[in-house]
Design a protein around this motif. Structure first.
Motif, mmCIF file in Angstrom:
data_model
loop_
_atom_site.group_PDB
_atom_site.id
_atom_site.type_symbol
_atom_site.label_atom_id
_atom_site.label_comp_id
_atom_site.label_asym_id
_atom_site.label_seq_id
_atom_site.Cartn_x
_atom_site.Cartn_y
_atom_site.Cartn_z
ATOM 1 N N GLN A 142 -0.568 3.386 -4.583
ATOM 2 C CA GLN A 142 -1.299 2.389 -4.515
ATOM 3 C C GLN A 142 -2.996 2.487 -4.404
ATOM 4 N N LEU B 182 0.760 -1.050 -0.360
ATOM 5 C CA LEU B 182 -0.110 0.114 -0.181
ATOM 6 C C LEU B 182 0.586 0.895 -0.650
ATOM 7 N N LEU C 289 -10.700 -2.348 -5.378
ATOM 8 C CA LEU C 289 -10.497 -3.193 -3.790
ATOM 9 C C LEU C 289 -11.464 -2.699 -2.777
ATOM 10 N N ASP D 211 -8.997 2.751 -8.053
ATOM 11 C CA ASP D 211 -9.941 1.682 -7.749
ATOM 12 C C ASP D 211 -9.346 0.679 -6.038
ATOM 13 N N CYS D 212 -8.343 1.695 -5.250
ATOM 14 C CA CYS D 212 -8.109 0.891 -4.846
ATOM 15 C C CYS D 212 -8.364 1.595 -3.110
#
Length: 131
Positions: A36, A32, A74, A41-42
Motif C-alpha cells: 500500500q 499501510l 492520498l 497513489d499512496c
C-alpha cells in the motif's frame, strides 16, 4: 524508463526487508502495508520526490519523475514514471530518506515524514502588500 509495477515491487521489498513500520502519533498504521505504501497513489510519489531531492542536492541531477495530479490519491498526486535514473539508485535514495526520518530505526512516523518534507520544501507565505 522504469516500469511502475517494477518500482512498486522494489519499494515494497525495501520496506518489508528493512522492517519499516509506519506510525501516526506512535501507533502503527496496519492499513499501510508495504504494498500500500508503495502504491503510485499512496506514499510512492512522496517518497520518490524526497529521494529525488536528496540525490539532486548531492549531484545536481534529478530522476525524471513523472508525477501527475490525482484528486483521488492520498497526497493528491500519482507517480506514473521514472525516466532518467536506475531503479537501484531510486530505491537506495528512498531508503536513505526513510533512515533519516526514522533516525536509523525501523519506525517511520508519518509526522516525521511530513516534517522532513517541510524542511526540504518550506512553504512560502504571501507577502503583505507594501505600505
Amino acid at each position: 524508463m522504469n516500469d511502475i509495477e517494477t518500482v512498486i515491487d522494489a519499494v515494497s521489498d525495501l520496506i518489508r526487508t528493512r522492517g519499516y513500520v509506519f506510525t501516526m502519533d506512535g501507533v502503527t498504521q496496519p492499513f499501510l502495508t508495504p504494498r500500500q505504501i508503495a502504491a503510485p497513489d499512496c506514499l510512492l510519489p512522496v517518497l520518490g520526490r524526497l529521494a529525488e531531492e536528496l540525490w539532486r542536492r548531492e549531484t545536481g541531477n534529478g530522476f525524471g519523475l513523472l508525477i501527475e495530479p490525482d484528486p483521488e490519491a492520498l497526497a493528491d498526486h500519482r507517480l506514473t514514471a521514472i525516466h532518467h535514473a536506475p531503479l537501484s539508485l531510486v530505491v537506495l535514495c528512498m531508503d536513505e530518506v526513510l533512515r533519516r526520518v526514522g533516525d536509523g530505526g525501523s519506525e517511520i512516523p508519518l509526522e516525521g515524514l511530513h516534517q522532513y518534507a517541510t524542511a526540504l520544501y518550506p512553504r512560502t507565505h504571501p507577502q503583505p502588500p507594501a505600505p
